[in-house]
Each structure stands twice: as structure tokens, then as C-alpha cells.
Design a protein around this motif. Structure first.
Motif, short mmCIF file in Angstrom:
data_model
loop_
_atom_site.label_atom_id
_atom_site.label_comp_id
_atom_site.label_asym_id
_atom_site.label_seq_id
_atom_site.Cartn_x
_atom_site.Cartn_y
_atom_site.Cartn_z
N PRO A 15 -7.78 -2.21 7.75
CA PRO A 15 -8.19 -1.81 9.09
C PRO A 15 -7.53 -0.51 9.48
CG PRO A 15 -7.50 -4.11 9.04
CD PRO A 15 -7.10 -3.53 7.75
N GLY A 16 -8.28 0.32 10.19
CA GLY A 16 -7.72 1.57 10.70
C GLY A 16 -7.86 2.73 9.78
N ILE A 17 -8.29 2.52 8.52
CA ILE A 17 -8.44 3.62 7.58
C ILE A 17 -9.93 3.95 7.47
CG2 ILE A 17 -8.14 4.37 5.20
CD1 ILE A 17 -5.69 2.68 5.01
N THR A 18 -10.27 5.21 7.65
CA THR A 18 -11.66 5.67 7.59
C THR A 18 -11.83 6.56 6.39
OG1 THR A 18 -11.71 5.63 9.99
CG2 THR A 18 -13.48 6.82 8.88
N LEU A 489 -5.43 13.35 1.15
CA LEU A 489 -4.43 12.29 1.29
C LEU A 489 -5.07 11.00 1.73
CD1 LEU A 489 -1.38 13.99 3.09
CD2 LEU A 489 -1.50 13.20 0.74
N SER A 490 -4.51 9.91 1.26
CA SER A 490 -4.92 8.62 1.78
C SER A 490 -4.36 8.48 3.19
CB SER A 490 -4.40 7.50 0.88
OG SER A 490 -4.68 6.25 1.47
N MET A 491 -5.20 8.07 4.12
CA MET A 491 -4.79 7.98 5.52
C MET A 491 -4.14 6.63 5.79
SD MET A 491 -4.54 9.52 8.28
CE MET A 491 -4.09 9.08 9.95
N LEU A 492 -2.83 6.68 6.11
CA LEU A 492 -2.12 5.44 6.44
C LEU A 492 -2.35 5.04 7.88
CD1 LEU A 492 1.26 6.12 4.59
CD2 LEU A 492 -0.66 4.68 3.84
N ILE A 521 0.52 1.08 10.17
CA ILE A 521 0.93 1.91 9.03
C ILE A 521 1.72 1.09 8.02
CG2 ILE A 521 2.39 3.86 8.37
CD1 ILE A 521 1.62 5.16 11.04
N GLN A 522 2.61 0.18 8.54
CA GLN A 522 3.37 -0.69 7.63
C GLN A 522 2.42 -1.58 6.85
OE1 GLN A 522 5.94 -3.42 9.64
NE2 GLN A 522 6.41 -4.60 7.79
N ILE A 698 2.85 10.51 -3.68
CA ILE A 698 2.58 10.54 -2.24
C ILE A 698 1.78 9.30 -1.89
CG2 ILE A 698 1.52 11.83 -0.36
CD1 ILE A 698 1.96 14.36 -1.96
N LEU A 699 2.35 8.47 -1.05
CA LEU A 699 1.70 7.21 -0.68
C LEU A 699 0.54 7.43 0.29
CD1 LEU A 699 4.97 5.15 -0.13
CD2 LEU A 699 3.51 5.14 -2.15
N GLY A 700 0.65 8.40 1.15
CA GLY A 700 -0.40 8.65 2.13
C GLY A 700 0.12 9.49 3.27
#
Length: 733
Positions: A15-18, A489-492, A521-522, A698-700
Motif C-alpha cells: 500500500p502507498g506505492i504507485t 528508485l523504488s518509492m518507499l 515506510i517501515q 539502494i533500498l528505495g
């Protein structure tokens, strides 16, 4: 620099990632509405400026007046006579006719003719009225007048001016055409419009007369040629007839109209042949009468002869008297003998008369026979003459046909020549003025409302163009989807901008939007590795003040509240900030361990209010990058993992420093903080390239200081963080 595309984790169900694909499906109308809302003041300014400029320009414009004259153009002219001109008749369906007429109305010849008729060529005020200036000597004024030498140049210029201000408007589905002219002088506009229509009619008549004149000249030349040919053929015919002794007389044709020629031999032959036929009939009749007279028994001619009939009557009377005497007397009786003598005498007289009648019939028969023979001989001679003339008339007939043909052509052209002369003199016209132009009382331009509407439209288009251009050149990251689309980047998750409170105060309030954002984000970080949230991670950004320290503090707080043992390490030894949150100094910290101190406990301090342990940056070293190049940081992370579940390092910015890449290469992953509407995407790409060169994972990305109302597209971020709070407040109330 090319975009750096880093490996992205699978977060389709988070949820929250587009995703970028979802952003690509955003309707264009919604994108444009967002752009308009973002740059609304630019668009409003462009509209206001355009409207004001249009208003000022309209008020400064010179009023112009348009006069219109209506004319009718018919396809077929009214036939005053039965004669037709030499022009090609236009078909009803021939649309080229009207297009030709419209072109003639816009012709330079017509405009120059109007200028000459109204004496505009030599009027300086006319050129001044339309703002026309020229350096040609023909436009130089001498005592307020133009010189006669440049009249041709002025005529051409005046015609061009008239054409520029001339308007032509055909009425749909009719033969009416509106001829208009626009100028600052209403009276002049009416004069020119009327003169234009009148001169067009005159030119139309002149073209027809000129076309008729061309036809007359052509026919006249052809008539002369045919006249010469006719004379030649007639002389040739007469010469041949004279040489061949062919004499023909004119005679009426069989139809009673035409006049033909007939040979004298034919007439003679016909007359003699008729006389021969009559002579033959007479001879046959005489022959029959003669044959009857010679057969005895008395002929018909003798019976009809009066003298013979009288003698026979006298004899019959004497014979009767003699028979009466014979009854009484003898033949020798004197009276009887006397009567017998008279009878004998009468018989001789009758015989003599009959012989005379028979001789007369024979003479008539012989005469008729001779006359027939003479006529037959003459007819035979005429037949030979006629056949000879027929043989000699073959060439004569050829010459005669040539004469007849030339005469027919000559007569036809002569008649046509006369008809064209009459038709050209009549002056038939198919154009007429329906409504002459009146002097206009109201200006046709400028029109304030129309100009303001145009200015408004231009302002909207200009403002929209400027807004789109500004949107294109704006490199700031304004929307969470742009983190993926522009940076790869992956959007956290986005982090809302906090106002009126410090980040620590917002984190202490567990119902704040900041807490909700970092919880999301967590959650997303838990999907970045197989074992959940990375055990060691660093938080960095492109430049200072982008929210990386707040992100590191918040991630440590959220992990601690989830029951994990967490330590926050201040890795920014150039500008430390974590010690301020704990209210301690940075005399002991990370730099001490990197410099060789092995005891970690004196270097940490507790942040009981947030539930985790922190390590300050320590004394600021002369060169922080030298301390990070060794293996002491890796050793520190290993030893911290013995006592803590997660190690969060607040890393310095990437640009201009080597610290962040060195730290990133030692941790399990990097969380990259990007300030919303605060940094150009090209700088972020450069910084990401440096991290990629250091083999950092890079995680995001985290979009900090995000304001949903400024986002380009918006996905409801402004509604998600406060969900359920109003209901909870109502329940408490």
C-alpha cells in the motif's frame, strides 16, 4: 547524464506505492488540470495582461467603416435579340463561372480603374489615410501636388491599397455577391464600394464588346479570303464554259427557292422531242385517215364533206324524181332522159369530189411523214450534242460545285458578321446592382467585445503555453510517482511536511501524520529483503536539509516501537545533529571508535522518550573520509549487531563528499531521502550514480516535506494519514 535505473524490489502489493505504469495511465485532462492549478498565477497573469493589452489596443485603434454594395451575377444574360455573342455559353452546373467572376472582382485592373475614376491616384490624403509612404519620386509633393511623371506608379500603389481593404462575400445558394470596402472615412467607403460595382459592370460589357470585336475582325478576314476564292472560282468557271462553248441559262429550282442552271441544248432537245412526239402522233393519225380513204366505201372525211353531202342529197332527190317518172314513162322519155343526164353529171361530180378529198388526205399524210422524219433527224443531232456537252460538263460541274460551296460559305459568314454587329451594338449584360452602398453610420472595427474575447483566448493559450513550458523545465520532484519515473528508485513512501512542531515532537505524538507516514515506510522496508527490514541501513540525501536526519530518527523510532532493539548512529561527522536530540554533547562518539577506541558503551546514550539507543558523531575529525576508509566501520556494525537488531546510520549528504558512498558500501542497504519541490532531479541522478559506483544497495526513496496540494497528479495522500481520527475524536466527545 543518462538516467540511472537501479534494481527495484517487487512492491506491487504494497500500500502507498504507485508504479510507473499506473502513472502512465493517468488521464491527460487530469494532468493538465494539475499543471493549471500549480501555475494558476502565471496563467491568470498572462490572461490579465492579454486582456489589458487588447483593451488598450482596441481603444487606440482608428475606427474604420465598411460600406457594402450588393450585386447580382446571372449565369445567362437576358436575350434582347435572337443574336448570340461569340462567348461560350455557360452551363447551369458550371461552378467555374462564379469563381471566375469572383476573381475578376478582385482583379488589379478593376481596382486601378476605380482609383482612376475617383481620382484617388493624385490625392495625397488618400495615401495618408491608409498610412502609405514611399521613397519613389512619383510620390514627392510639389506645391502640395504629385508630379505627372509618376502617375503609373501611383496608380499601381492605389490599386494595391484598394485591394487590401476590399472584401467580397458571396451569399450562399444565391447569385448575390456583397462587395465591401473598409476605410476610416465612411463616405469614401460608400463611394468606392459603389464605384467598384459600377466599374465591374462596365468592364463586363467592355469584355463582351471586345470579344465581339475580335469575332468581327476574324470574320472580316475570313470574308475577304472567301470573297477572293469565290471570285477565282467564278472566273475559272466562266473561262472553262467559254472555251467549251457551254451555255447554261438560270432556272427555278424544284422547291421554288433555289436557282439552278440549265443548258440550251437541253431546252432545245426537250422542245424538239415534244414536237417529234406530236409529229409522230399526227403522222399516225394521217396515215389512219389515208388508209381508210383508200379502202373504199367512203371515208370518214368524204362523209363529213359538205359539198359531197350536198351533191349526194341532190342526186337522191333526182333519183327519186326519176323513179317516179319511170312509173308513168319510158326511159326514153325526155324528162326522164334529162333527169338521167343530171344524175350522171352528179355522179361524176361526187366522184371528182371524193378523189379530191382522198388526194388531200394523201398529201397531209406525206407532209406529216416528212415533218416527222425532219424532227427525228434534228432530235438525233441534239442528242449527240447533249451527250457531248455532258462529257464536257464534268469539269464544268466540278467548277460549279466549287463556286456554289464558296458562295454558301461566304453568304453564311456574311450573315454571321451582320448578326455579330447587331448583337455587339445591343450591349447585353448579366450583372446588375441590387442594393447600392449607403454611408455607414457605425464603425465596423474595432469591435471591443470581439477583441477582448480574442485577447482572453490568446491570454489563456499563452498562459497555458508558459505553464507547460515551466512544467517541462521544472526539474523538482513534486510527486511520489516521479521518484520512480525520473530517478528509477523504488518509492518507499512520501513524508508530509511538518509545520509548527519539531520532528521529535511530531514523532512523540503517535497520531501525527509523520508517524503514519514512517510506519508505512517501515512496512515497505520489510519487503526489500528476504529477512524483512535490513539489519543495517544508512539514510542519506543529495544535499543537506533534505530531511535525511529526520528520516533516520523516525525509522529508528518506528523500529523501536515495533519491539526491536535499535541504535541510531550519527554518521555525519562534519555536521553532527543526533546529540542535539538527546541533549548531550558529541565529545564521545563514532569518530572515537573509528580512531581506535574499542569500548562502545561510553560512546552511546539512551533516548528513552523515543525508545532506542543513539551514538553521536563524536569529535569532528580533520578528515572524516580518512576514518571511513578503513575497516573500523564494518567492525563497529558487526559489534553493534551483537546487542541490537537494527543499526540505522544518519549518513552525510552525497554531493561533494566521499563519506556517504563509503558508509553505503558497508551497510546492507541505503534509504535515499529526496526533498519534494526542493532539489533538481539531475542532481539526484548524479548522486545516485556515485552511490551506484560504490556498489551500494539502494533500498528505495523517501519523498520528504511532501505537500499533497502541490503534487502534479495526487493519489489521495492528503486523505490517508488522517483516516479515522475524526471518528475517534467524536467517540471521545
Amino acid at each position: 547524464m543518462n538516467d540511472i535505473v537501479l534494481p527495484l524490489p517487487n512492491h506491487a502489493a504494497v500500500p502507498g506505492i504507485t508504479s510507473v505504469h499506473e502513472q502512465g495511465r493517468m488521464p491527460l485532462i487530469r494532468q493538465y488540470m494539475r499543471i493549471a492549478a500549480r501555475w494558476r498565477y502565471v496563467i491568470i497573469g498572462a490572461v490579465v495582461a492579454s486582456v489589458l493589452l487588447g483593451l488598450v489596443a482596441t481603444l487606440l485603434m482608428t475606427p474604420k467603416y465598411t460600406a457594402i454594395s450588393t450585386i447580382e451575377i446571372s449565369r445567362e444574360a437576358s436575350q434582347v435579340t435572337d443574336f448570340q455573342g461569340v462567348e461560350r455559353e455557360t452551363s447551369v452546373a458550371d461552378q467555374e463561372f462564379y469563381q471566375t467572376q469572383y476573381g475578376l472582382l478582385r482583379s488589379r485592373t478593376l481596382s486601378e480603374r476605380v482609383a482612376m475614376q475617383l481620382r484617388l491616384v493624385d490625392d495625397p490624403k488618400f495615401y495618408e489615410m491608409f498610412g502609405f509612404t514611399s521613397d519613389h519620386p512619383g510620390f514627392q509633393l510639389t506645391n502640395g501636388r504629385f508630379s505627372a511623371s509618376g502617375r503609373d506608379v501611383r496608380q499601381r500603389a492605389a490599386g494595391e491599397i484598394l485591394l487590401k481593404n476590399f472584401s467580397l462575400s458571396p451569399t450562399r445558394l444565391s447569385r448575390l455577391v456583397d462587395v465591401g470596402f473598409t476605410s476610416p472615412d465612411p463616405a469614401l467607403s460608400a463611394r468606392i464600394a459603389n464605384a467598384w460595382a459600377e466599374n465591374f459592370i462596365q468592364l463586363n460589357l467592355e469584355r463582351k464588346v471586345q470579344a465581339t470585336s475580335y469575332g468581327r475582325n476574324l470574320l472580316q478576314r475570313q470574308l475577304a479570303q472567301l470573297k477572293e476564292r469565290l471570285d477565282t472560282s467564278q472566273r475559272q468557271l466562266v473561262a472553262y464554259a467559254s472555251a467549251q462553248q457551254i451555255i447554261n441559262l438560270p432556272s427555278q429550282g424544284s422547291d421554288g427557292r433555289g436557282v439552278t442552271e440549265r443548258s440550251i441544248v437541253v431546252d432545245d432537245l426537250a422542245a424538239l422531242n415534244a414536237a417529234l412526239s406530236q409529229a409522230t402522233a399526227d403522222r399516225i393519225q394521217m396515215e389512219a385517215r389515208y388508209a381508210q380513204a383508200g379502202s373504199g366505201g367512203g371515208s370518214t372525211e368524204a362523209l363529213r364533206n359538205q359539198a359531197i353531202n350536198s351533191l349526194r342529197q341532190r342526186r337522191a332527190e333526182l333519183a327519186a324524181e326519176y323513179q317516179r317518172l319511170m312509173i308513168q314513162f319510158e326511159p326514153e322519155y325526155p324528162a326522164a332522159r334529162a333527169i338521167q343526164s343530171q344524175l350522171t353529171q352528179l355522179d361524176r361530180s361526187i366522184t371528182r369530189e371524193e378523189n379530191r378529198v382522198s388526194g388531200s388526205l394523201r398529201a397531209d399524210y406525206l407532209e406529216a411523214q416528212q415533218r416527222e422524219a425532219a424532227l427525228q433527224s434534228k432530235v438525233n443531232q441534239l442528242k449527240e450534242s447533249y451527250l457531248d456537252i455532258r462529257r464536257r460538263s464534268i469539269q464544268y460541274n466540278i467548277y460549279q460545285q466549287e463556286v456554289d460551296t464558296n458562295r454558301a460559305l461566304y453568304d453564311g459568314l456574311l450573315q454571321r458578321f451582320k448578326e455579330i454587329g447587331v448583337a455587339g451594338g445591343v450591349g447585353v449584360n448579366n450583372i446588375s446592382v441590387v442594393d447600392p452602398a449607403d454611408i455607414p453610420s457605425v464603425p465596423s472595427s474595432p469591435k471591443l467585445l470581439i477583441n477582448l474575447a480574442i485577447a482572453l483566448l490568446v491570454g489563456l493559450l499563452l498562459g497555458a503555453g508558459i505553464a507547460i513550458a515551466l512544467e517541462q523545465i521544472d526539474e523538482a520532484i513534486a510527486d511520489p510517482t516521479e521518484v520512480e519515473r525520473r530517478l528509477g528508485l523504488s518509492m518507499l513512501g512520501p513524508v508530509p511536511k511538518v509545520n509548527d512542531v519539531t520532528p521529535k515532537e511530531a514523532l512523540l505524538d503517535r497520531k501525527s501524520d509523520l508517524v503514519d507516514a514512517y510506519l508505512a515506510i517501515q512496512t515497505n522496508l520489510a519487503f526489500t529483503t528476504e529477512h524483512g527490514v535490513p539489519r543495517s541501513l544508512s539514510v542519506t540525501s543529495t544535499r543537506p536539509a533534505e530531511g535525511k536526519s529526520t528520516t533516520a530518527l523516525a525509522l529508528a523510532t518506528m523500529l523501536a516501537r515495533s519491539g526491536k532493539r535499535v541504535i541510531l548512529v550519527d554518521g555525519d561527522m562534519r555536521s553532527p545533529s543526533v546529540h542535539h536530540l538527546g541533549g548531550v554533547s558529541h565529545d564521545h562518539g563514532l569518530s572515537n571508535f573509528l580512531a581506535g577506541q574499542d569500548d562502545i558503551a561510553p560512546l552511546t546514550f539512551d533516548m528513552a522518550d523515543l525508545g532506542f539507543t543513539a551514538m553521536s558523531a563524536g569529535p569532528i575529525p580533520p578528515n572524516a573520509a580518512e576514518l571511513l576508509t578503513g575497516n573500523r566501520l564494518s567492525l563497529l556494525i558487526e559489534r553493534l549487531h551483537e546487542h541490537f537488531d537494527h543499526v540505522v546510520i544518519d549518513s552525510p549528504p552525497v554531493m561533494g563528499l566521499a563519506d556517504a558512498p563509503l558508509i553505503a558500501s558497508r551497510v546492507e542497504g541505503v534509504v535515499y531521502a529526496v526533498e519534494s519541490h526542493g532539489i533538481r532531479s539531475t542532481l539526484v541522478k548524479t548522486a545516485l550514480a556515485r552511490l551506484a559506483a560504490a556498489n551500494a544497495h539502494i533500498l528505495g526513496g523517501v519523498l520528504t516535506k511532501f505537500e499533497a496540494r502541490k503534487a502534479h497528479y495526487g493519489y489521495g495522500y492528503e486523505y490517508g494519514y488522517g483516516y479515522g481520527r475524526d471518528k475517534a475524536a467524536e467517540a471521545k466527545g
